[in-house]
Design a protein around this motif. Sequence first.
Motif, mmCIF file in Angstrom:
data_model
loop_
_atom_site.group_PDB
_atom_site.id
_atom_site.type_symbol
_atom_site.label_atom_id
_atom_site.label_comp_id
_atom_site.label_asym_id
_atom_site.label_seq_id
_atom_site.Cartn_x
_atom_site.Cartn_y
_atom_site.Cartn_z
ATOM 1 N N SER A 64 37.244 -18.907 41.736
ATOM 2 C CA SER A 64 36.553 -18.167 42.792
ATOM 3 C C SER A 64 35.412 -18.934 43.440
ATOM 4 C CB SER A 64 35.987 -16.865 42.207
ATOM 5 O OG SER A 64 35.074 -17.143 41.151
ATOM 6 N N VAL A 65 35.152 -20.177 43.000
ATOM 7 C CA VAL A 65 34.018 -20.920 43.530
ATOM 8 C C VAL A 65 34.202 -21.174 45.031
ATOM 9 C CG1 VAL A 65 34.932 -23.245 43.145
ATOM 10 C CG2 VAL A 65 32.463 -22.863 43.070
ATOM 11 N N SER A 66 33.109 -21.072 45.764
ATOM 12 C CA SER A 66 33.139 -21.349 47.199
ATOM 13 C C SER A 66 32.902 -22.843 47.422
ATOM 14 C CB SER A 66 32.051 -20.532 47.906
ATOM 15 O OG SER A 66 31.932 -20.920 49.260
ATOM 16 N N THR A 67 33.709 -23.458 48.280
ATOM 17 C CA THR A 67 33.560 -24.891 48.570
ATOM 18 C C THR A 67 33.426 -25.089 50.080
ATOM 19 O OG1 THR A 67 35.972 -25.111 48.585
ATOM 20 C CG2 THR A 67 34.839 -25.649 46.539
ATOM 21 N N PRO A 68 32.262 -24.795 50.630
ATOM 22 C CA PRO A 68 32.074 -24.952 52.082
ATOM 23 C C PRO A 68 32.272 -26.391 52.519
ATOM 24 C CG PRO A 68 29.966 -24.663 50.968
ATOM 25 C CD PRO A 68 31.020 -24.391 49.950
ATOM 26 N N GLU A 69 32.858 -26.547 53.704
ATOM 27 C CA GLU A 69 33.134 -27.896 54.204
ATOM 28 C C GLU A 69 31.829 -28.601 54.534
ATOM 29 O OE1 GLU A 69 35.697 -30.130 57.725
ATOM 30 O OE2 GLU A 69 35.766 -27.948 57.498
ATOM 31 N N LEU A 70 31.728 -29.821 54.072
ATOM 32 C CA LEU A 70 30.516 -30.609 54.268
ATOM 33 C C LEU A 70 30.687 -31.515 55.476
ATOM 34 C CD1 LEU A 70 27.770 -31.671 53.335
ATOM 35 C CD2 LEU A 70 28.973 -33.223 51.795
ATOM 36 N N THR A 71 29.825 -31.341 56.458
ATOM 37 C CA THR A 71 29.842 -32.192 57.650
ATOM 38 C C THR A 71 28.427 -32.675 57.903
ATOM 39 O OG1 THR A 71 31.608 -30.849 58.578
ATOM 40 C CG2 THR A 71 30.473 -32.354 60.077
ATOM 41 N N VAL A 72 28.244 -33.968 57.893
ATOM 42 C CA VAL A 72 26.921 -34.536 58.123
ATOM 43 C C VAL A 72 26.694 -34.697 59.611
ATOM 44 C CG1 VAL A 72 25.402 -36.486 57.675
ATOM 45 C CG2 VAL A 72 27.002 -35.738 55.916
ATOM 46 N N VAL A 73 25.591 -34.139 60.100
ATOM 47 C CA VAL A 73 25.255 -34.225 61.520
ATOM 48 C C VAL A 73 24.587 -35.561 61.798
ATOM 49 C CG1 VAL A 73 23.948 -33.175 63.393
ATOM 50 C CG2 VAL A 73 24.955 -31.737 61.613
ATOM 51 N N ASP A 74 25.043 -36.273 62.810
ATOM 52 C CA ASP A 74 24.375 -37.516 63.185
ATOM 53 C C ASP A 74 23.969 -37.452 64.657
ATOM 54 O OD1 ASP A 74 26.669 -38.128 64.731
ATOM 55 O OD2 ASP A 74 27.598 -39.114 63.009
ATOM 56 N N ALA A 75 23.118 -38.366 65.045
ATOM 57 C CA ALA A 75 22.570 -38.345 66.411
ATOM 58 C C ALA A 75 23.659 -38.549 67.457
ATOM 59 C CB ALA A 75 21.499 -39.436 66.547
ATOM 60 N N GLN A 76 24.670 -39.348 67.123
ATOM 61 C CA GLN A 76 25.724 -39.642 68.094
ATOM 62 C C GLN A 76 26.512 -38.380 68.451
ATOM 63 O OE1 GLN A 76 28.372 -42.727 66.839
ATOM 64 N NE2 GLN A 76 29.575 -42.710 68.707
ATOM 65 N N SER A 77 26.863 -37.575 67.428
ATOM 66 C CA SER A 77 27.633 -36.370 67.702
ATOM 67 C C SER A 77 26.801 -35.371 68.486
ATOM 68 C CB SER A 77 28.132 -35.731 66.402
ATOM 69 O OG SER A 77 27.036 -35.340 65.591
ATOM 70 N N ALA A 78 25.503 -35.281 68.192
ATOM 71 C CA ALA A 78 24.633 -34.353 68.906
ATOM 72 C C ALA A 78 24.508 -34.763 70.375
ATOM 73 C CB ALA A 78 23.261 -34.297 68.249
ATOM 74 N N ALA A 79 24.370 -36.080 70.616
ATOM 75 C CA ALA A 79 24.221 -36.567 71.982
ATOM 76 C C ALA A 79 25.485 -36.342 72.798
ATOM 77 C CB ALA A 79 23.871 -38.053 71.957
ATOM 78 N N ALA A 80 26.636 -36.304 72.099
ATOM 79 C CA ALA A 80 27.905 -36.128 72.803
ATOM 80 C C ALA A 80 28.199 -34.668 73.110
ATOM 81 C CB ALA A 80 29.044 -36.699 71.962
ATOM 82 N N GLY A 81 27.290 -33.779 72.742
ATOM 83 C CA GLY A 81 27.481 -32.369 73.033
ATOM 84 C C GLY A 81 28.361 -31.649 72.042
ATOM 85 N N VAL A 82 28.598 -32.257 70.867
ATOM 86 C CA VAL A 82 29.402 -31.597 69.836
ATOM 87 C C VAL A 82 28.600 -30.437 69.265
ATOM 88 C CG1 VAL A 82 30.553 -31.911 67.598
ATOM 89 C CG2 VAL A 82 30.547 -33.763 69.288
#
Length: 556
Positions: A64-82
Amino acid sequence: MSPTGPAASDFQALSAQGHVTFLGAGPGDPGLLTLRAVEALASADVLVAEPDVLGVVRCHARASVSTPELTVVDAQSAAAGVPVLRDAANLVMEAVRGGRRVVRAVSGDPGLDGNAGAEMLACAAAGIPFEVVPGVANVVGVPAYAGVPLRDAQGADVRFVDARTASDRCWTEVGASDATAVISTTLDSVAAAAGELVSAGRKPDTPLTVTVAGTTTRQRTWTATLGTIAQVLKQAKVLPSPEGHRPVIAVVGERSSAAQRDQLAWFESKPLFGWKVLVPRTKEQSASLSDQLRSYGAVPHEVPTIAVEPPRTPQQMERAVKGLVTGRYEWIAFTSVNAVKAVREKFEEYGLDARAFAGIKVAAVGEQTAAALVDFGVKPDLVPSGEQSAAGLLEDWPPYDPVFDPIDRVFLPRADIATETLVAGLIELGWEVDDVTAYRTVRASPPPADTREAIKGGGFDAVLFTSSSTVRNLVGIAGKPHNVTVIACIGPATAKTAEEHGLRVDVLSPEPSVHKLAAALAEFGARRREAAKEAGDPVTRPSERRPGARRRRTTT
């Protein structure tokens, strides 16, 4: 006067906030997890881990353990409007504030992981309780599995360098010393790191080892020098490669010499190292066999070829179990692990346990069946001293003696497709037999398409056949194994069935035992490895070679 210390309300607040365990998952081998790590995983409500770590730790957590998907935010993805995605720290903080127990698993050791350190500081600043469970660091575990000790009796300085963040001063200091250098880098950056050390004063002929996928069965190690590593990787056709970003551990120093590593490379010299071995059995039956194959360095792939189902008419089994309790039988004979399971399940249905066998003699056809009985709490009175089969059981079975045997009846729970050999033999010895269908065996569903393609296309290095039915069923549901695949059979009857299906049998077990069969395959692999080394050829797996001359069967 009340004692000093946190008030009860403080502890309640901490409990409501939850708890975080920063856990080191080691370099990749699941066997390197610590006992404390396994305990923490078993009690986790939420498991936050990178994709390459999740497979190592997930099996120790609750379903039953929850395993949320891990996504590291970086400056490039933020600048691209993701769209902004949650990173590890946010996932941890969100989960722990909901009062849950969170395990944050990282590769290697959390004390050497910069992101984990930042997340610990965030927990401390928020007043969230946490603990740290150390793990085997990559920079220590990988050289150990590569056969490269970092120190010897004379002692030496050991310097750990992360090539991604190393400064010019760091390279200068390490290059000017004679310390053993353990460098974390990537495959396509190894030559650049070697060049930095040579520029700083290290001799070009200084030994160097480079290990990729360390501590896993995909591990591969190259031995060179600082001056030749680029050429060695090019000649090995490792580089250039789209996988050049893969992380590696490089060890620089005299303890990396080829002569010494040849003697100490214990992991990669295992007889079946990296072999992908098909185990066509039910999952319950294949567990111990798969563990044994892993000890030889193999990667077992379990494909069920039969499914076990209850008998169509259970009344006969129910009457027999009741007769067992009321003293109808002198003996009960188990001819398979599945027969033990069927009787055990029927016992549990009636609220019975192993004590119901009191006063009844118990026979087991072989060591696996005997082990299943012991796990049930029953020590068998008779196990064949010779061949582990119905014939072997009959050789040791005592004839009925009305003086010493108050009851002349044997309960034989078996599969619906079992042979009559044992029944006929017991009757000949003077016994009456209640031959009862305890379970049915049916052909399993076909495996996934990629598994079927690997079977037919030579993706497996070996397949273990433990009965004639596994041969027929595997070919029926998945197709015939490719010619390059090593075929290992548990006995002559199984080998004959394999040959009737057009398969070449390479390995024949000296005894009808799954563990002897696995050991025979390991001996075959060891001889194959030694033959390649003596011939000066690279050691390859069967799936890496083209179909060639047919090999003779090997009996060990």
